[in-house]
Design an enzyme around this catalytic site. Structure first.
Site, PDB file in Angstrom:
ATOM      1  N   LYS A 284       2.933 -41.067  34.633  1.00  0.00           N
ATOM      2  CA  LYS A 284       2.005 -40.312  33.797  1.00  0.00           C
ATOM      3  C   LYS A 284       2.500 -38.872  33.614  1.00  0.00           C
ATOM      4  O   LYS A 284       3.253 -38.360  34.452  1.00  0.00           O
ATOM      5  CB  LYS A 284       0.624 -40.264  34.464  1.00  0.00           C
ATOM      6  CG  LYS A 284      -0.108 -41.579  34.547  1.00  0.00           C
ATOM      7  CD  LYS A 284      -1.420 -41.385  35.299  1.00  0.00           C
ATOM      8  CE  LYS A 284      -2.197 -42.693  35.416  1.00  0.00           C
ATOM      9  NZ  LYS A 284      -2.716 -43.151  34.113  1.00  0.00           N
ATOM     10  N   ASP A 354       1.874 -48.552  34.264  1.00  0.00           N
ATOM     11  CA  ASP A 354       0.638 -47.765  34.261  1.00  0.00           C
ATOM     12  C   ASP A 354      -0.553 -48.576  33.758  1.00  0.00           C
ATOM     13  O   ASP A 354      -1.667 -48.081  33.731  1.00  0.00           O
ATOM     14  CB  ASP A 354       0.830 -46.509  33.399  1.00  0.00           C
ATOM     15  CG  ASP A 354      -0.274 -45.489  33.606  1.00  0.00           C
ATOM     16  OD1 ASP A 354      -0.889 -45.492  34.693  1.00  0.00           O
ATOM     17  OD2 ASP A 354      -0.532 -44.684  32.681  1.00  0.00           O
ATOM     18  N   GLU A 356      -1.847 -50.945  35.411  1.00  0.00           N
ATOM     19  CA  GLU A 356      -1.830 -51.624  36.717  1.00  0.00           C
ATOM     20  C   GLU A 356      -3.186 -52.160  37.148  1.00  0.00           C
ATOM     21  O   GLU A 356      -3.263 -53.124  37.909  1.00  0.00           O
ATOM     22  CB  GLU A 356      -1.288 -50.665  37.783  1.00  0.00           C
ATOM     23  CG  GLU A 356      -2.296 -49.715  38.414  1.00  0.00           C
ATOM     24  CD  GLU A 356      -2.953 -48.753  37.428  1.00  0.00           C
ATOM     25  OE1 GLU A 356      -4.095 -48.334  37.695  1.00  0.00           O
ATOM     26  OE2 GLU A 356      -2.345 -48.408  36.393  1.00  0.00           O
ATOM     27  N   ARG A 358      -5.477 -53.815  35.641  1.00  0.00           N
ATOM     28  CA  ARG A 358      -5.728 -55.200  35.227  1.00  0.00           C
ATOM     29  C   ARG A 358      -4.941 -56.191  36.086  1.00  0.00           C
ATOM     30  O   ARG A 358      -5.369 -57.323  36.287  1.00  0.00           O
ATOM     31  CB  ARG A 358      -5.419 -55.357  33.737  1.00  0.00           C
ATOM     32  CG  ARG A 358      -3.976 -55.164  33.345  1.00  0.00           C
ATOM     33  CD  ARG A 358      -3.804 -54.838  31.874  1.00  0.00           C
ATOM     34  NE  ARG A 358      -4.313 -53.505  31.565  1.00  0.00           N
ATOM     35  CZ  ARG A 358      -4.323 -52.978  30.334  1.00  0.00           C
ATOM     36  NH1 ARG A 358      -3.856 -53.672  29.311  1.00  0.00           N
ATOM     37  NH2 ARG A 358      -4.783 -51.764  30.129  1.00  0.00           N
TER      38      ARG A 358
END
Length: 507
Positions: A284, A354, A356, A358
């Site tokens: 990020k 990113d 992640e 789910r």
């Protein structure tokens, strides 16, 4: 802060708190004080044109003649025929904030003549409920996360230490408040967990905190990586493999349904618990990354909910499952392009590390439906930034494969002012996550319908269980105070789900 209930009586110390209806109509208690002060209260209201007795309004008065206290605080109730639980909670919260800001140590709220509309035509139950809800609002707003404050000046600290709520139905109000206060303790646990810094709260320390719920009669199991590997949880384990901390799966069981319902299928709650989310290899941007300490908000809500259910002895069988991981970049971290095999046997091509949450929920949801065969399953997750773009911070996103469950959730959210907005699920979205080399991919590569695509991904792991996904990315943390929620961790979802259980699943 100590909160107590008593029958109406004269108040000689502390701050006197009184309710006023819309257009300056005095409540029974306020009318009595007006008479005692020879009309001073009415004159003060005429001299304060901005105070109309509306919701969230307050007015402080000093030196009223014939009154035992130096200060009187008026709060707005709105129209007499529209007084409800949420309005009284908001009133209590607004009053608590005012008293703490202005140095009050003790206060007495006289609620004679205030009742929630629709509760027992004679007003008895309504009066008790009104007092309890007002106190509940005070409790919710007065909470503060203070663990790491070491140099705060005394004048900046909250001052309110005690509140007495006077009502003609004090005993019934005390009983009603005990139930609400149990829910508040669950709210506070969630706020505490979400507020903790990531160097303190990691998957292992979170699991240790969850173990403490065993003291309340909750059965607690913690599965480590070895156990999850045996179960085939490659999706969850892939997210945490770059962290120095071991991923955990926590199972919380509250078996509160007695008698013939003792073996009834539970209602299940599943929470995403990414204790810190760097984005992994798909790192990020640094700006704002500190917010990612609360990417475990869904697991925090489930933990607080389970505590509240246990404290109030809810007559329901409930299961809470927490998928706890830390998403870190390292030489061991999952890569974009990796393919993992979930517990369901379905394979997932990881296009972006990113996305992640789910992956964590894929295995947690499958495990929950496979083991417990729940009558309904609800997951909560700070899942997508896309839901914030769509709904902002006022509503959480609601996705469901079951209209009846969705309607129950929306009604519960409206009742406690934790609002949901239903979003669509459809085959056209589902096809977008088909992969060329695996069963699915975790993102589409497009920014279109990001929160919907995430919901479609999760739906592939619930079979035909009635299921709902709440995307709480926009509602887990607040940048400003609201009447019942101080700035910071909101615990959005605890009261909503407690209401859902109380209205639909308790015997």
């Amino acid at each position: 802060m100590q909160i107590s209930f008593a029958s109406p009586a004269s108040v000689e110390a502390g701050v006197l708190v009184l309710g006023v209806f819309a257009d300056g109509v005095l409540s029974t208690a306020a009318a009595g004080i007006d008479k005692q002060s020879k009309g001073a209260l009415s004159r003060a209201l005429k001299a304060a044109p901005k105070f109309k007795g509306g919701r969230d309004e307050t007015l402080s008065l000093y030196g009223l003649p014939g009154i035992g206290t130096d200060r009187v605080v008026l709060f707005g109730l709105g129209k007499p025929d529209a007084v409800d639980a949420v309005g009284l909670q908001r009133a209590g919260g607004v009053v608590a904030a005012l008293l703490n800001q202005t140095g009050a140590a003790a206060a007495t709220a006289r609620l004679d003549g205030v009742a929630i509309v629709g509760k027992d035509g004679a007003g008895k139950d309504g009066a008790a409920a009104a007092a309890a809800e007002f106190a509940f609002g005070v409790r919710l707003r007065a909470w503060r996360f203070e663990r790491y404050r070491t140099t705060e000046k005394p004048e900046a600290k909250p001052t309110l230490k005690s509140l007495t709520v006077q009502t003609g139905e004090a005993a019934a109000a005390k009983k009603a408040f005990a139930r609400a206060d149990a829910v508040a303790q669950g709210v506070f646990l969630t706020r505490e967990l979400v507020s903790e810094p990531p160097n303190i709260l990691n998957p292992e320390s979170f699991a240790a905190k969850a173990k403490e719920l065993a003291e309340l009669g909750i059965e607690v199991e913690v599965l480590g990586e070895k156990q999850m590997r045996k179960l085939g949880m490659g999706a969850l384990l892939g997210v945490g493999q770059g962290s120095a901390f071991e991923s955990q799966l926590v199972v919380l069981q509250w078996k509160g349904a007695g008698g013939k319902r003792r073996d009834e299928a539970p209602i299940a709650f599943v929470g995403k618990g990414v204790t810190f989310d760097t984005g992994g290899i798909s790192l990020k941007p640094g700006q704002g990354m500190w917010d990612m300490k609360w990417d475990m908000g869904g697991a925090g809500v489930v933990t607080g909910l389970m505590k509240g259910l246990a404290l109030r002895k809810a007559k329901v069988n409930a299961v809470g499952v927490l998928g706890l991981v830390e998403n870190m970049p390292s030489g061991d971290a999952q890569r974009p392009g990796d393919i993992v095999t979930s517990m369901s046997g379905q394979t997932i091509e990881v296009w972006n590390t990113d996305a992640e949450g789910r992956l964590v929920l894929a295995d947690a949801l499958w495990y929950t439906q496979d083991r417990f065969k729940p009558k309904a399953m609800i997951n909560l997750a700070t899942l997508t930034g896309a839901i914030i773009i769509a709904l902002g911070t006022d509503h959480a996103g609601l996705f469901s494969n079951d209209d009846a469950l969705a309607e129950k959730l929306a009604a519960a959210g409206k009742a406690v002012e934790e609002k949901l907005w239903r979003m669509p699920l459809a085959d056209s979205y589902d096809k977008q996550i088909d992969s060329d080399i695996a069963d699915m991919k975790n993102i589409t590569g497009s920014r279109d319908a990001g929160s919907i695509v995430a919901g479609q991904f999760l739906q592939r792991f619930v079979n035909k269980v009635p299921w709902a996904h709440l995307d709480i990315a926009g509602t887990t943390w607040s940048g400003k105070d609201t009447p019942t929620v101080p700035k910071g961790a909101t615990a959005f979802g605890v009261r909503l789900l407690d209401r859902l259980v109380a209205d639909n699943y308790e015997g």
